[in-house]
Design a protein around this motif. Structure first.
Motif, PDB file in Angstrom:
ATOM      1  N   SER A  14       0.829  -1.191   0.000  1.00 18.88           N
ATOM      2  CA  SER A  14       0.000   0.000   0.000  1.00 18.88           C
ATOM      3  C   SER A  14       0.869   1.248   0.000  1.00 18.88           C
ATOM      4  CB  SER A  14      -0.898  -0.003   1.240  1.00 18.88           C
ATOM      5  OG  SER A  14      -1.658   1.195   1.315  1.00 18.88           O
ATOM      6  N   TYR A  15       0.504   2.188  -0.867  1.00 15.68           N
ATOM      7  CA  TYR A  15       1.219   3.466  -0.899  1.00 15.68           C
ATOM      8  C   TYR A  15       0.236   4.565  -1.314  1.00 15.68           C
ATOM      9  CZ  TYR A  15       4.573   7.082  -2.196  1.00 15.68           C
ATOM     10  OH  TYR A  15       5.263   8.275  -2.287  1.00 15.68           O
ATOM     11  N   ALA A  16       0.162   5.580  -0.481  1.00 10.99           N
ATOM     12  CA  ALA A  16      -0.723   6.737  -0.745  1.00 10.99           C
ATOM     13  C   ALA A  16      -2.157   6.288  -1.041  1.00 10.99           C
ATOM     14  CB  ALA A  16      -0.159   7.575  -1.887  1.00 10.99           C
ATOM     15  N   ASN A  17      -2.614   5.364  -0.183  1.00 13.51           N
ATOM     16  CA  ASN A  17      -3.991   4.853  -0.254  1.00 13.51           C
ATOM     17  C   ASN A  17      -4.297   4.032  -1.509  1.00 13.51           C
ATOM     18  OD1 ASN A  17      -4.743   6.035   2.224  1.00 13.51           O
ATOM     19  ND2 ASN A  17      -5.078   8.016   1.188  1.00 13.51           N
ATOM     20  N   TYR A  18      -3.229   3.581  -2.202  1.00 10.66           N
ATOM     21  CA  TYR A  18      -3.402   2.702  -3.355  1.00 10.66           C
ATOM     22  C   TYR A  18      -2.691   1.372  -3.095  1.00 10.66           C
ATOM     23  CZ  TYR A  18      -5.195   6.596  -6.161  1.00 10.66           C
ATOM     24  OH  TYR A  18      -5.951   7.641  -6.643  1.00 10.66           O
ATOM     25  N   LEU A  19      -3.278   0.304  -3.605  1.00  6.72           N
ATOM     26  CA  LEU A  19      -2.643  -1.003  -3.514  1.00  6.72           C
ATOM     27  C   LEU A  19      -1.918  -1.311  -4.826  1.00  6.72           C
ATOM     28  CD1 LEU A  19      -5.282  -3.274  -1.733  1.00  6.72           C
ATOM     29  CD2 LEU A  19      -3.056  -2.544  -0.839  1.00  6.72           C
ATOM     30  N   TYR A  20      -0.702  -1.784  -4.706  1.00  3.20           N
ATOM     31  CA  TYR A  20       0.099  -2.122  -5.878  1.00  3.20           C
ATOM     32  C   TYR A  20       0.545  -3.585  -5.797  1.00  3.20           C
ATOM     33  CZ  TYR A  20       0.444   2.945  -6.509  1.00  3.20           C
ATOM     34  OH  TYR A  20       0.161   4.266  -6.681  1.00  3.20           O
ATOM     35  N   ASP A  21       0.414  -4.297  -6.921  1.00  2.00           N
ATOM     36  CA  ASP A  21       0.911  -5.682  -6.970  1.00  2.00           C
ATOM     37  C   ASP A  21       2.437  -5.686  -6.970  1.00  2.00           C
ATOM     38  OD1 ASP A  21      -1.654  -6.699  -7.098  1.00  2.00           O
ATOM     39  OD2 ASP A  21      -1.675  -6.790  -9.294  1.00  2.00           O
ATOM     40  N   VAL A  22       3.000  -6.609  -6.225  1.00  2.00           N
ATOM     41  CA  VAL A  22       4.459  -6.788  -6.229  1.00  2.00           C
ATOM     42  C   VAL A  22       4.801  -7.717  -7.396  1.00  2.00           C
ATOM     43  CG1 VAL A  22       6.455  -7.681  -4.988  1.00  2.00           C
ATOM     44  CG2 VAL A  22       4.681  -6.411  -3.756  1.00  2.00           C
ATOM     45  N   ILE A  23       5.419  -7.161  -8.406  1.00  2.00           N
ATOM     46  CA  ILE A  23       5.708  -7.949  -9.618  1.00  2.00           C
ATOM     47  C   ILE A  23       7.196  -8.198  -9.833  1.00  2.00           C
ATOM     48  CG2 ILE A  23       3.596  -7.212 -10.781  1.00  2.00           C
ATOM     49  CD1 ILE A  23       5.330  -5.234 -12.393  1.00  2.00           C
ATOM     50  N   ALA A  24       8.062  -7.536  -9.037  1.00  2.00           N
ATOM     51  CA  ALA A  24       9.511  -7.702  -9.247  1.00  2.00           C
ATOM     52  C   ALA A  24      10.266  -7.619  -7.940  1.00  2.00           C
ATOM     53  CB  ALA A  24      10.028  -6.645 -10.216  1.00  2.00           C
ATOM     54  N   ILE A  25      11.346  -8.387  -7.869  1.00  2.00           N
ATOM     55  CA  ILE A  25      12.358  -8.206  -6.823  1.00  2.00           C
ATOM     56  C   ILE A  25      13.438  -7.361  -7.481  1.00  2.00           C
ATOM     57  CG2 ILE A  25      13.972  -9.302  -5.236  1.00  2.00           C
ATOM     58  CD1 ILE A  25      11.073  -9.951  -4.620  1.00  2.00           C
ATOM     59  N   GLY A  26      13.631  -6.153  -6.989  1.00  2.00           N
ATOM     60  CA  GLY A  26      14.481  -5.188  -7.663  1.00  2.00           C
ATOM     61  C   GLY A  26      15.956  -5.511  -7.644  1.00  2.00           C
ATOM     62  N   LYS A  27      16.685  -4.732  -8.401  1.00  2.00           N
ATOM     63  CA  LYS A  27      18.131  -4.905  -8.548  1.00  2.00           C
ATOM     64  C   LYS A  27      18.823  -4.905  -7.184  1.00  2.00           C
ATOM     65  CE  LYS A  27      20.488  -1.393 -10.085  1.00  2.00           C
ATOM     66  NZ  LYS A  27      21.062  -0.367 -10.981  1.00  2.00           N
ATOM     67  N   LYS A  28      19.521  -6.010  -6.894  1.00  2.00           N
ATOM     68  CA  LYS A  28      20.287  -6.175  -5.660  1.00  2.00           C
ATOM     69  C   LYS A  28      19.454  -5.930  -4.395  1.00  2.00           C
ATOM     70  CE  LYS A  28      24.960  -5.394  -7.400  1.00  2.00           C
ATOM     71  NZ  LYS A  28      26.234  -4.680  -7.202  1.00  2.00           N
ATOM     72  N   ALA A  29      18.170  -6.268  -4.465  1.00  2.00           N
ATOM     73  CA  ALA A  29      17.265  -6.014  -3.344  1.00  2.00           C
ATOM     74  C   ALA A  29      17.719  -6.696  -2.057  1.00  2.00           C
ATOM     75  CB  ALA A  29      15.855  -6.467  -3.713  1.00  2.00           C
ATOM     76  N   PHE A  30      18.212  -7.923  -2.166  1.00  2.52           N
ATOM     77  CA  PHE A  30      18.661  -8.668  -0.984  1.00  2.52           C
ATOM     78  C   PHE A  30      20.163  -8.954  -1.058  1.00  2.52           C
ATOM     79  CE2 PHE A  30      14.143  -9.599  -1.451  1.00  2.52           C
ATOM     80  CZ  PHE A  30      13.688  -9.318  -0.169  1.00  2.52           C
ATOM     81  N   HIS A  31      20.882  -8.111  -1.783  1.00  2.00           N
ATOM     82  CA  HIS A  31      22.320  -8.285  -1.948  1.00  2.00           C
ATOM     83  C   HIS A  31      23.029  -8.332  -0.593  1.00  2.00           C
ATOM     84  CE1 HIS A  31      26.378  -6.391  -3.242  1.00  2.00           C
ATOM     85  NE2 HIS A  31      26.427  -7.698  -3.418  1.00  2.00           N
ATOM     86  N   ARG A  32      23.814  -9.379  -0.402  1.00  2.00           N
ATOM     87  CA  ARG A  32      24.608  -9.581   0.814  1.00  2.00           C
ATOM     88  C   ARG A  32      23.763  -9.660   2.088  1.00  2.00           C
ATOM     89  NH1 ARG A  32      29.836  -9.899  -0.155  1.00  2.00           N
ATOM     90  NH2 ARG A  32      30.731  -8.841  -1.980  1.00  2.00           N
ATOM     91  N   CYS A  33      22.554 -10.208   1.959  1.00  2.24           N
ATOM     92  CA  CYS A  33      21.794 -10.574   3.161  1.00  2.24           C
ATOM     93  C   CYS A  33      22.331 -11.937   3.609  1.00  2.24           C
ATOM     94  CB  CYS A  33      20.304 -10.633   2.868  1.00  2.24           C
ATOM     95  SG  CYS A  33      19.557  -9.016   2.601  1.00  2.24           S
ATOM     96  N   CYS A  34      23.486 -11.898   4.231  1.00  2.00           N
ATOM     97  CA  CYS A  34      24.272 -13.108   4.482  1.00  2.00           C
ATOM     98  C   CYS A  34      23.618 -14.065   5.474  1.00  2.00           C
ATOM     99  CB  CYS A  34      25.667 -12.724   4.982  1.00  2.00           C
ATOM    100  SG  CYS A  34      26.582 -11.687   3.821  1.00  2.00           S
ATOM    101  N   SER A  35      22.664 -13.571   6.286  1.00  3.07           N
ATOM    102  CA  SER A  35      21.999 -14.412   7.287  1.00  3.07           C
ATOM    103  C   SER A  35      20.643 -14.923   6.817  1.00  3.07           C
ATOM    104  CB  SER A  35      21.826 -13.634   8.592  1.00  3.07           C
ATOM    105  OG  SER A  35      23.081 -13.242   9.125  1.00  3.07           O
ATOM    106  N   LEU A  36      20.230 -14.532   5.624  1.00  5.18           N
ATOM    107  CA  LEU A  36      18.914 -14.917   5.114  1.00  5.18           C
ATOM    108  C   LEU A  36      18.844 -16.423   4.876  1.00  5.18           C
ATOM    109  CD1 LEU A  36      16.172 -13.734   4.165  1.00  5.18           C
ATOM    110  CD2 LEU A  36      17.133 -13.659   1.857  1.00  5.18           C
ATOM    111  N   THR A  37      17.898 -17.088   5.561  1.00  5.38           N
ATOM    112  CA  THR A  37      17.734 -18.540   5.423  1.00  5.38           C
ATOM    113  C   THR A  37      16.377 -18.932   4.863  1.00  5.38           C
ATOM    114  OG1 THR A  37      16.969 -18.731   7.715  1.00  5.38           O
ATOM    115  CG2 THR A  37      19.339 -19.037   7.308  1.00  5.38           C
ATOM    116  N   SER A  38      15.435 -17.998   4.860  1.00  8.81           N
ATOM    117  CA  SER A  38      14.091 -18.327   4.378  1.00  8.81           C
ATOM    118  C   SER A  38      13.441 -17.112   3.747  1.00  8.81           C
ATOM    119  CB  SER A  38      13.224 -18.821   5.547  1.00  8.81           C
ATOM    120  OG  SER A  38      11.880 -19.015   5.140  1.00  8.81           O
ATOM    121  N   ILE A  39      12.865 -17.308   2.569  1.00  6.09           N
ATOM    122  CA  ILE A  39      12.122 -16.242   1.913  1.00  6.09           C
ATOM    123  C   ILE A  39      10.951 -16.847   1.148  1.00  6.09           C
ATOM    124  CG2 ILE A  39      13.614 -16.229  -0.143  1.00  6.09           C
ATOM    125  CD1 ILE A  39      13.119 -13.133  -0.198  1.00  6.09           C
TER     126      ILE A  39
END
Length: 332
Positions: A14-39
């Motif tokens: 939700s942003y500014a009272n509008y709902l937006y579909d999540v269609i992409a994981i952006g460039k380097k969005a989780f880059h070097r999330c070295c502890s990430l074990t589940s997504i």
């Protein structure tokens, strides 16, 4: 965020009272999330952008929704704990270095929709022991499966019309290579355990069990790079050995060269650290740069009287080589 360990990506934000579909994981969005074990990814997702999960070194598995139609280059590069992945049916291209150095990756399911496997897509996936290349793949690019050191066999389907140099270089456990009998561009004639370009007779890629047919004239760059055979004999039909053709064959003790060999290209036998002696046939007139560089165990070399050109650093680092006789009239 290096401390982030678990995350659920929502289907909408939700942003500014509008709902937006999540269609992409952006460039380097989780880059070097070295502890990430589940997504957990939403079914609204269509695109995973460049480097989205690059260096997520603790991520053991990820489920990609079938809605995904694009995975950009280096998206999962250096995810060193990733053990398996199923690529969605909508993917048509495996982009450059998309799974590079995923060292724990042992299982990959490539969908029938894929037509091209690009440069370095699975390079350095050292736990990958088998791969099924779908029947619609047209091109296997440079280094696509290089240094997959646990890979034991490959089968090239009849759809493949382009295999770039070093596509399978450094696959040190590879013992079986087969090309579909209906392939019009490549073959593995006489059950030779190699990929031969049919129109030219060039050997594109070999393995530990390759038996080179006696009508082959050229061994392509990195064709046997990193193989683990101890002895090798080539037929007298071979006239040209291209760069790094046998480089890094660290277990190679002896090799018998073709009596019709004319040219040995740069680094052809470099870093063959177990190679002890080499007899260069009379037919060879030119030896390129660094051909035997790093051959630490090389003790004896026989150069032919016909040799005219010996390029720089041919024997660099050959610390066991004590004497060598230079033919009269040779140029360096």
């Amino acid at each position: 965020n290096k401390e982030l360990s678990k995350i659920v990506v929502p289907a909408q934000v939700s942003y500014a009272n509008y709902l937006y579909d999540v269609i992409a994981i952006g460039k380097k969005a989780f880059h070097r999330c070295c502890s990430l074990t589940s997504i957990i990814l939403p079914n609204s997702l269509t695109n995973i952008e460049f480097g989205a999960f690059l260096h997520c070194e603790s991520l053991p598995t990820i489920t990609l929704p079938n809605s995904v139609v694009s995975i950009e280059w280096w998206a999962f590069g250096n995810c060193q704990s990733l053990t398996s992945i199923v690529i969605p049916d909508g993917i048509t291209s495996l982009e450059e270095v998309v799974f590079e150095n995923c060292k724990s990756l042992s299982s990959v399911i490539i969908p029938d929709s894929v037509t091209i496997i690009k440069r370095g897509a699975f390079s350095g996936c050292s736990s990958l022991n088998s791969i099924i290349i779908p029947d619609k793949v047209i091109c296997i690019d440079q280094d696509a499966f290089s240094h997959c050191s646990n890979l034991t066999s490959i089968t090239i389907p009849n759809s493949v019309t382009e295999i770039e140099d070093s596509a399978f270089s450094g696959c040190s456990s590879l013992v079986s290579i087969k090309v579909d009998i209906n392939n019009s561009v490549y073959d593995s004639r006489n059950d030779c355990n190699a990929i031969i370009e049919t129109s030219t007779g060039f050997l594109i890629s070999g393995c530990n069990n390759t038996n080179i047919p006696n009508d082959i004239e050229l061994i392509a760059p990195e064709a046997f790079y990193g193989c683990s055979m101890t002895h090798f004999e080539m037929p007298d039909s071979i006239k040209n050995i291209q760069w790094d053709a046998f480089a890094g064959c660290s277990s190679l003790i002896s090799i018998s060269l073709s009596n019709k060999l004319e040219f040995i290209a740069k680094g052809a036998f470099s870093d063959c650290i177990s190679l002890r002696c080499i007899d260069i046939p009379y037919s060879v007139e030119e030896i390129d740069e660094e051909v035997f560089s790093g051959c630490h165990s090389l003790e004896c070399v026989s150069l032919p009287s016909n040799l005219r050109y010996l390029k720089k650093n041919v024997f660099q680092g050959c610390q066991s080589l004590t004497t060598i006789k230079i033919p009269f009239g040779m140029r360096t």
